[in-house]
Design a protein around this motif. Sequence first.
Motif, PDB file in Angstrom:
ATOM      1  N   LYS A  10       7.956   6.178  -4.505  1.00  0.00           N
ATOM      2  CA  LYS A  10       8.380   7.116  -5.767  1.00  0.00           C
ATOM      3  C   LYS A  10       8.361   6.167  -6.908  1.00  0.00           C
ATOM      4  CE  LYS A  10      11.896   9.625  -3.567  1.00  0.00           C
ATOM      5  NZ  LYS A  10      13.588  10.143  -3.653  1.00  0.00           N
ATOM      6  N   ARG A  11       8.091   4.922  -7.092  1.00  0.00           N
ATOM      7  CA  ARG A  11       7.753   4.301  -8.291  1.00  0.00           C
ATOM      8  C   ARG A  11       6.532   4.411  -8.641  1.00  0.00           C
ATOM      9  NH1 ARG A  11      10.925  -1.408  -6.550  1.00  0.00           N
ATOM     10  NH2 ARG A  11      13.050  -0.680  -7.156  1.00  0.00           N
ATOM     11  N   LYS A  12       6.249   4.608 -10.002  1.00  0.00           N
ATOM     12  CA  LYS A  12       4.811   4.887 -10.472  1.00  0.00           C
ATOM     13  C   LYS A  12       4.329   3.498 -11.078  1.00  0.00           C
ATOM     14  CE  LYS A  12       5.773   9.880 -11.076  1.00  0.00           C
ATOM     15  NZ  LYS A  12       6.521   9.526  -9.710  1.00  0.00           N
ATOM     16  N   VAL A  13       5.148   2.707 -11.329  1.00  0.00           N
ATOM     17  CA  VAL A  13       4.779   1.222 -11.977  1.00  0.00           C
ATOM     18  C   VAL A  13       5.217   0.009 -11.208  1.00  0.00           C
ATOM     19  CG1 VAL A  13       4.884  -0.101 -14.208  1.00  0.00           C
ATOM     20  CG2 VAL A  13       4.923   2.574 -14.268  1.00  0.00           C
ATOM     21  N   GLN A  14       4.347  -0.845 -11.143  1.00  0.00           N
ATOM     22  CA  GLN A  14       5.028  -2.272 -10.577  1.00  0.00           C
ATOM     23  C   GLN A  14       4.490  -3.244 -11.130  1.00  0.00           C
ATOM     24  OE1 GLN A  14       6.689  -2.646  -8.183  1.00  0.00           O
ATOM     25  NE2 GLN A  14       6.848  -1.067  -6.308  1.00  0.00           N
ATOM     26  N   LEU A  15       5.127  -4.390 -11.115  1.00  0.00           N
ATOM     27  CA  LEU A  15       4.882  -5.334 -11.783  1.00  0.00           C
ATOM     28  C   LEU A  15       4.651  -6.601 -10.817  1.00  0.00           C
ATOM     29  CD1 LEU A  15       4.642  -7.308 -14.352  1.00  0.00           C
ATOM     30  CD2 LEU A  15       7.138  -7.627 -14.505  1.00  0.00           C
ATOM     31  N   THR A  61      -4.040  12.927 -19.989  1.00  0.00           N
ATOM     32  CA  THR A  61      -4.641  12.482 -18.820  1.00  0.00           C
ATOM     33  C   THR A  61      -4.920  13.735 -17.807  1.00  0.00           C
ATOM     34  OG1 THR A  61      -2.493  12.599 -17.629  1.00  0.00           O
ATOM     35  CG2 THR A  61      -3.083  10.320 -18.508  1.00  0.00           C
ATOM     36  N   HIS A  62      -6.045  13.241 -17.435  1.00  0.00           N
ATOM     37  CA  HIS A  62      -6.849  14.324 -16.413  1.00  0.00           C
ATOM     38  C   HIS A  62      -6.940  13.700 -15.293  1.00  0.00           C
ATOM     39  CE1 HIS A  62      -8.583  17.868 -14.672  1.00  0.00           C
ATOM     40  NE2 HIS A  62      -9.505  17.094 -14.374  1.00  0.00           N
ATOM     41  N   ARG A  63      -6.627  13.910 -14.301  1.00  0.00           N
ATOM     42  CA  ARG A  63      -6.851  13.338 -13.022  1.00  0.00           C
ATOM     43  C   ARG A  63      -7.373  14.169 -11.742  1.00  0.00           C
ATOM     44  NH1 ARG A  63      -2.255  11.608 -14.932  1.00  0.00           N
ATOM     45  NH2 ARG A  63      -0.991  12.389 -13.342  1.00  0.00           N
ATOM     46  N   ASP A  64      -8.619  14.134 -11.524  1.00  0.00           N
ATOM     47  CA  ASP A  64      -9.219  14.801 -10.405  1.00  0.00           C
ATOM     48  C   ASP A  64      -9.115  14.129  -9.159  1.00  0.00           C
ATOM     49  OD1 ASP A  64     -11.041  12.829 -10.745  1.00  0.00           O
ATOM     50  OD2 ASP A  64     -12.694  14.128 -10.997  1.00  0.00           O
ATOM     51  N   ARG A  65      -8.356  13.007  -9.093  1.00  0.00           N
ATOM     52  CA  ARG A  65      -8.125  12.484  -7.705  1.00  0.00           C
ATOM     53  C   ARG A  65      -6.962  11.433  -8.156  1.00  0.00           C
ATOM     54  NH1 ARG A  65     -13.368   9.081  -6.080  1.00  0.00           N
ATOM     55  NH2 ARG A  65     -14.504  10.335  -7.696  1.00  0.00           N
ATOM     56  N   PRO A  66      -6.420  10.707  -6.993  1.00  0.00           N
ATOM     57  CA  PRO A  66      -5.185   9.900  -7.187  1.00  0.00           C
ATOM     58  C   PRO A  66      -5.874   8.640  -7.991  1.00  0.00           C
ATOM     59  CG  PRO A  66      -5.257  10.436  -4.913  1.00  0.00           C
ATOM     60  CD  PRO A  66      -6.507  11.039  -5.709  1.00  0.00           C
ATOM     61  N   PRO A 119      -1.370  11.580  -8.051  1.00  0.00           N
ATOM     62  CA  PRO A 119      -0.637  10.776  -8.490  1.00  0.00           C
ATOM     63  C   PRO A 119      -1.234   9.714  -9.393  1.00  0.00           C
ATOM     64  CG  PRO A 119      -0.966  10.148  -6.189  1.00  0.00           C
ATOM     65  CD  PRO A 119      -1.696  11.552  -6.533  1.00  0.00           C
ATOM     66  N   LEU A 120      -0.584   9.021 -10.578  1.00  0.00           N
ATOM     67  CA  LEU A 120      -1.207   8.034 -11.292  1.00  0.00           C
ATOM     68  C   LEU A 120      -0.229   6.749 -11.028  1.00  0.00           C
ATOM     69  CD1 LEU A 120      -2.795   6.635 -13.427  1.00  0.00           C
ATOM     70  CD2 LEU A 120      -1.147   7.617 -15.198  1.00  0.00           C
ATOM     71  N   ARG A 121      -0.551   5.440 -10.715  1.00  0.00           N
ATOM     72  CA  ARG A 121       0.102   4.373 -10.529  1.00  0.00           C
ATOM     73  C   ARG A 121      -0.478   3.240 -11.493  1.00  0.00           C
ATOM     74  NH1 ARG A 121       2.629   7.838  -8.558  1.00  0.00           N
ATOM     75  NH2 ARG A 121       3.289   8.118  -6.270  1.00  0.00           N
ATOM     76  N   LEU A 122       0.553   2.399 -11.883  1.00  0.00           N
ATOM     77  CA  LEU A 122       0.194   1.433 -12.878  1.00  0.00           C
ATOM     78  C   LEU A 122       0.687   0.056 -12.172  1.00  0.00           C
ATOM     79  CD1 LEU A 122       1.506   2.979 -16.233  1.00  0.00           C
ATOM     80  CD2 LEU A 122      -0.681   3.317 -15.388  1.00  0.00           C
ATOM     81  N   MET A 151       0.778  -1.174   0.191  1.00  0.00           N
ATOM     82  CA  MET A 151      -0.115  -0.104  -0.173  1.00  0.00           C
ATOM     83  C   MET A 151       1.009   1.228  -0.065  1.00  0.00           C
ATOM     84  SD  MET A 151      -2.694  -1.701   0.116  1.00  0.00           S
ATOM     85  CE  MET A 151      -3.425  -3.173   0.669  1.00  0.00           C
ATOM     86  N   PHE A 152       2.154   1.247   0.757  1.00  0.00           N
ATOM     87  CA  PHE A 152       2.909   2.302   0.901  1.00  0.00           C
ATOM     88  C   PHE A 152       3.229   2.870  -0.779  1.00  0.00           C
ATOM     89  CE2 PHE A 152       6.898   4.250   0.449  1.00  0.00           C
ATOM     90  CZ  PHE A 152       7.153   5.082   1.358  1.00  0.00           C
ATOM     91  N   TRP A 153       3.542   1.629  -1.484  1.00  0.00           N
ATOM     92  CA  TRP A 153       3.981   1.990  -2.885  1.00  0.00           C
ATOM     93  C   TRP A 153       2.997   2.994  -3.670  1.00  0.00           C
ATOM     94  CZ3 TRP A 153       0.721   0.237  -6.788  1.00  0.00           C
ATOM     95  CH2 TRP A 153       1.101   0.624  -8.287  1.00  0.00           C
ATOM     96  N   CYS A 154       1.843   2.476  -3.500  1.00  0.00           N
ATOM     97  CA  CYS A 154       0.660   3.513  -3.999  1.00  0.00           C
ATOM     98  C   CYS A 154       0.657   4.873  -3.640  1.00  0.00           C
ATOM     99  CB  CYS A 154      -0.693   2.747  -4.078  1.00  0.00           C
ATOM    100  SG  CYS A 154      -1.834   3.116  -5.409  1.00  0.00           S
ATOM    101  N   ALA A 155       0.660   5.090  -2.514  1.00  0.00           N
ATOM    102  CA  ALA A 155       0.204   6.326  -1.712  1.00  0.00           C
ATOM    103  C   ALA A 155       1.541   7.161  -1.502  1.00  0.00           C
ATOM    104  CB  ALA A 155      -0.259   6.085  -0.283  1.00  0.00           C
ATOM    105  N   GLN A 156       2.724   6.531  -1.289  1.00  0.00           N
ATOM    106  CA  GLN A 156       3.920   7.510  -0.930  1.00  0.00           C
ATOM    107  C   GLN A 156       5.124   7.120  -1.635  1.00  0.00           C
ATOM    108  OE1 GLN A 156       4.285   7.347   3.021  1.00  0.00           O
ATOM    109  NE2 GLN A 156       2.260   8.061   3.801  1.00  0.00           N
TER     110      GLN A 156
END
Length: 108
Positions: free
Chosen positions: A8-13, A58-63, A96-99, A1-6
Amino acid sequence: MFWCAQGKRKVQLIYAFNGSGKTRLAAQFAAWARSEGWTAGFAREHALTVFGNHGCRTHRDRPSLVILDYASGKVAEIASWLRALLDEPRDPPPHPLRLLLLDRRGPG
């Protein structure tokens, strides 16, 4: 959960054998993200193509958390999207945007 919220990496596999629970884990992760106010879920089959056809804007009005299952079958589309995200203005977007990429390898 840390990865998503805080993190630095934006992509995880997540890469594991068929039936090991990747998709179930990702669904639970998306549910957690939604409970924290994120837009989160699995990209539909042709979502990356549609996104590309609209200039990869992209337009993000929330994470946002986007989960891409069977990622190895979408390499060109994912690469195009990542290039477009890198070309976004240098000012960090307000949200933020996370993949999360899922892939598998069957036995043998």
